[in-house]
Every structure is written in structure tokens, then in C-alpha cells.
Design a protein around this motif. Sequence first.
Motif, PDB file in Angstrom:
ATOM      1  N   UNK A 145      49.952 -30.385  20.857  1.00 14.50           N
ATOM      2  CA  UNK A 145      51.471 -31.059  19.974  1.00 14.50           C
ATOM      3  C   UNK A 145      51.349 -31.981  19.014  1.00 14.50           C
ATOM      4  N   UNK A 146      51.188 -31.109  18.350  1.00 19.01           N
ATOM      5  CA  UNK A 146      51.474 -31.673  16.743  1.00 19.01           C
ATOM      6  C   UNK A 146      51.427 -31.268  15.890  1.00 19.01           C
ATOM      7  N   UNK A 147      52.178 -31.502  15.146  1.00 20.10           N
ATOM      8  CA  UNK A 147      52.792 -30.533  13.920  1.00 20.10           C
ATOM      9  C   UNK A 147      51.573 -29.948  12.899  1.00 20.10           C
ATOM     10  N   UNK A 150      50.849 -26.922  15.354  1.00 20.34           N
ATOM     11  CA  UNK A 150      51.268 -25.966  15.650  1.00 20.34           C
ATOM     12  C   UNK A 150      51.265 -25.042  14.535  1.00 20.34           C
ATOM     13  N   UNK A 151      51.774 -25.770  12.966  1.00 19.23           N
ATOM     14  CA  UNK A 151      51.408 -25.329  11.284  1.00 19.23           C
ATOM     15  C   UNK A 151      50.353 -24.212  11.611  1.00 19.23           C
ATOM     16  N   UNK A 154      50.291 -21.191  14.231  1.00 20.10           N
ATOM     17  CA  UNK A 154      51.842 -19.892  13.900  1.00 20.10           C
ATOM     18  C   UNK A 154      50.986 -19.222  12.961  1.00 20.10           C
ATOM     19  N   UNK A 235      56.648 -27.624  25.406  1.00 19.47           N
ATOM     20  CA  UNK A 235      56.234 -27.582  24.561  1.00 19.47           C
ATOM     21  C   UNK A 235      55.949 -25.656  24.130  1.00 19.47           C
ATOM     22  N   UNK A 238      58.192 -23.115  24.549  1.00 23.43           N
ATOM     23  CA  UNK A 238      59.350 -22.701  23.208  1.00 23.43           C
ATOM     24  C   UNK A 238      58.750 -21.611  22.120  1.00 23.43           C
ATOM     25  N   UNK A 239      57.447 -22.044  22.168  1.00 19.70           N
ATOM     26  CA  UNK A 239      57.175 -21.693  21.076  1.00 19.70           C
ATOM     27  C   UNK A 239      56.790 -20.247  21.056  1.00 19.70           C
ATOM     28  N   UNK A 241      58.541 -18.359  22.741  1.00 18.91           N
ATOM     29  CA  UNK A 241      60.130 -17.792  22.713  1.00 18.91           C
ATOM     30  C   UNK A 241      59.958 -17.820  21.623  1.00 18.91           C
ATOM     31  N   UNK A 242      59.376 -18.361  20.652  1.00 18.77           N
ATOM     32  CA  UNK A 242      59.838 -18.209  19.012  1.00 18.77           C
ATOM     33  C   UNK A 242      59.125 -16.860  18.646  1.00 18.77           C
ATOM     34  N   UNK A 243      58.582 -17.141  19.675  1.00 19.14           N
ATOM     35  CA  UNK A 243      57.321 -15.775  18.837  1.00 19.14           C
ATOM     36  C   UNK A 243      58.166 -14.957  19.453  1.00 19.14           C
TER      37      UNK A 243
ATOM     38  N   UNK B  40      59.602 -29.703  17.856  1.00 16.30           N
ATOM     39  CA  UNK B  40      57.786 -29.673  17.441  1.00 16.30           C
ATOM     40  C   UNK B  40      57.858 -28.324  17.423  1.00 16.30           C
ATOM     41  N   UNK B  43      58.153 -26.327  13.934  1.00 18.27           N
ATOM     42  CA  UNK B  43      57.706 -26.744  12.626  1.00 18.27           C
ATOM     43  C   UNK B  43      56.843 -25.431  11.764  1.00 18.27           C
ATOM     44  N   UNK B  44      57.516 -25.230  10.747  1.00 20.28           N
ATOM     45  CA  UNK B  44      56.771 -24.208  10.386  1.00 20.28           C
ATOM     46  C   UNK B  44      56.860 -22.562  10.514  1.00 20.28           C
TER      47      UNK B  44
END
Lengths: 313, 209
Positions: A145-147, A150-151, A154, A235, A238-239, A241-243, B40, B43-44
Amino acid sequence: MTLIWPIGGGKGGTGKSFFTGNLGVSLAALGYRTLIVDVDLGAPNLHTMIGLTEPSKNLSDFINRKTATLTETVDETQIPQLYLISGARNNLDIANLAHEQKMKVMRAIEKLPYDFILLDLGAGTSFNTIDFFMISDSGIFITTPEPTAIENIYRLIRSVYFRKIRQVLKHQHFQVLAEEASKRNRDATVNNPEILLDMVREMDPEQGDNLEEALRSFQFQLVVNQVRRQDNPNLGSLICKIINKHLGLRIAFAGNISFDDRIHDAVCQKVSYLRKYPYTQAATDIRDICKNMLSLVETPPAKWGQEKASGSE
Amino acid sequence: MTLFKKQNYYERLEVEPSASPFEICQAYRKVLQIYGDESLANYSFFSETERKKILALLDEAFSTLVNEQARDEYDQHLIRIEGLKEECFYKKVMREPVPIFAQLQPGAVPMPAEARPDPSGSPHLKNILEQGVLAGRDLQQIRMELGLSLEQIAARIKVRAVFLRYIEEDQFDKLPSRLHLKSFLTQYVQCLQIDTASVVERYLKRVRD
């Protein structure tokens, strides 16, 4: 039937090898004949995670034709039903594997007789990593769970997605598409593969449907590792869901693994965490994730022992 | 992005057209968890301008749907352009509150509040209410006049009927305490819908003397 699960994470240090090793241990404990393969060719250390400090064989034996078959490079571990193809003493130049050799390895992996084969991939989004995702319809992504992580996750997922589109579309068609996309949007192919799907739909609706269906046939899973108390436990979902929404990929959240200092201890002692600390929160999390993942498999393989037993009757 | 632009406001927030205002607020909070500044998870994945645009589209949807009048107009607009079924909109499926007291307590008979005559209308009650001091008997008469049983009042105010009877029979000492007397009496008088403070005061005068 063999299920192959590539495990990738984009960023280094997110726990790919740790998770591969311990997922292997829990699958083996459930009675599945499980093989874990270290395909982090440049920086192999999966063997250390499960307490095998000096494996006798390794993957490059097969690549260099020291052994005739990949099966000969399989090591037994101290854990029943768990097998390993290590990369411990790979040749140093193996990190830059030629495409042909990689294909040879992948074809050989597909034929191995196991219930589950877990591929521990390297960090980054080089072809060496992405190509191993092409071997299977499923795959596990692991992040923290760190930017930064996560960057990178993705980025990895987009790269895999991009390669999958290439795989589905015929080469020529893809070229036309990529040119058209770059005309409309300079970043289209590299940063926004989702634009490609939109364009295929627009230019050739039938092909668009095919592509969408092909992309829907993949089933990925996400694990969030090193979740501390102050982190948002949702988290992962949510990730996903976005994908799901923006890339149209099926990805399910398999669960969180709690942060635990004892994982560091287990790695330092070069033993499997699940066996050393079976009653900790993180160990419970891993077993739960294992069960979740099995429940998502439409037809889980029959357990090796049972298969044999029923065969002998 | 294109995804959101094509969607109607309900689809953007991922709610049914029949969603209540409360559900819409919840849904908005949920999408903020995904696309919001603090999240979070995004992000990106989106560029900053892309995310701001998405947020603006979500805000547009939310601000319309929480506003009753704007939502009504938007629903009408949707029915016109998309041929969506009219029955499924919130206004159509919204229900009025239902009294559930009687269902939850089958033993309690609801008080016929509307059917009760106005106590000030009856000359008999007027006479009683004009007295300087009120006895238990007087309260009983008012109650009878209004057509209420002790049990009905007891069920309504959740005080045992026997205590209310003590009040009507002026047996103050049988109540647990003076404090109980005042509390039960006040609730009892409130049920009769007469000037509570003054009636209680005139009744308690005798207790103090």
C-alpha cells in the motif's frame, strides 16, 4: 489439468518471492502437487524462501542443454508435495534470455505434470517478465500500500494488458491500429492501452467484441502485501474496481497480508515463514488468500493424492 | 473518461434510478474513495487533468441527484430521451412511513387520538378543569369522558396500570417514591391532552399539604 499462476509485482521488494514460496507451501499443505519456478532470472532467490539454500539443479541447466528435459531440473523440497525449479546458480548472463530460449522454457513448463505451477517473476516490466504472463489465462499481481508500488503495479498491469491485446489481434491489424492510435494520441499505445480497445470497437465492432471477450477470459488476482494497521484495508478492492472499469480486465481482490516483522526473521533464518510461524496473522492471511484463489478457479484440479488413490482402485 | 461521459448520472454513481437520497450520498462517498484527492488507489492510473475531469463529471451527477427538484427534472429528461421506464424512478417507488408500533406490540391497542373529543369542548370537563385543586377522582372522570381505558394509557406510556390506578385512587404512598408519582402523573396527564403543567401542579398541591 495444470493451473499456471505467474506472480508479478512491478516494483521490487513487494513480496513476490515471499508470496510465491508461501502460497506454494499452503497449496502443498492442502494436498495439491505444486511446483514453484524461479523465473526471476537475473536475481533468483525463491529457493531461500523455502529453506533450500543450495539446490542441486537449476533452470539454466535446461537452457544450456545440460539436462535434456525440464523435469530433470526439479528439486524436491523439505515440504511434501512441494517442488522447486530454482535459479540459484544460473549462469550470470541468463538474465538476458533470447526469445527462442524463453519460448522453449515456457513450452516445457506447460507440459510439466503438476496441479499448480507458480512462476515467481522478476521486478520491472521487461519482456522477460511480461512474456511469462502470456503463458496463462490467470496471474497474480502483488503490491504494497505505497504509491511507488501502486504506480508500478498499474504499469505492469497495463503492459500485460497491452501484450494481451497484441496477442489477440493479428499482427497486421495491430500495426494499423497502433498507427491510428498514435495519430490520435501520442501516448495512446504506451500509456493508455484502453484507448486501443475503444478504437477497435469504433473501427471494427465485430473485432472489438472479440477482443473484449478475449480480455474477459483472463482472470487476474490482486494481493496487497505488508498492510499495516494504519493502511486502508479496502485499497485492493478499489484498485481492482479501477482496473475492471477502465481497462475491462477481470481482476479479483484476493486479500491483504498483514505486515509482520517475523517475516523478516523467517527470511533471515532462510526458512519458510508459514512453517516457522503458522499461527500469526500474516500466515492466516496467506492461507485465507490461498482459499480465496481456489474458490475463484472454476474447475480446481483434483488433488494429486486423491487422483492416484482413485486410479488404483 | 469517455466511459463517464456516455453514462447517465445514475450509472456514473453506480446506483439504481430508484436509489434514495441516502443511497446516493453513500454512492458518492464510495466513488470519492476511488477518484478523490486523498485516494491512494488511483495514484498514477490517471493523469491529474483526467482525474479532475472525472471528478467534475461525478460532481455534476451528484449535485443533480441530491437536489430533489433538479433530480425530478433530470428524471423527466431521461424518460424523454432514453425511454427509461417511468415506474423505476425514485418518486414512483418511494413509500410513506408506515406506523409499525402496533405491529411490534400486538398487545397494545393504539390510542384513537383523532377520535378523541376536545376536553375543553365539554362543559362537564370544563367544570372539573376550573377547580383549584384536582383529586384522583377528577382525573378518572376526565379519562372516562375521553373514552380511554387505564390499560391503553399504561401501554402507551409504559407504566404499569396498577400505579395509574393508585394515582386515580389518591394512594400516593403505594407508589415507589414521590419522584415516581410526579413522573407517572405527568405522563398520564400528557396522554389526556390537557394542560399538563397546571393539572399536575393542582394535583400535587394536596400531596404537599
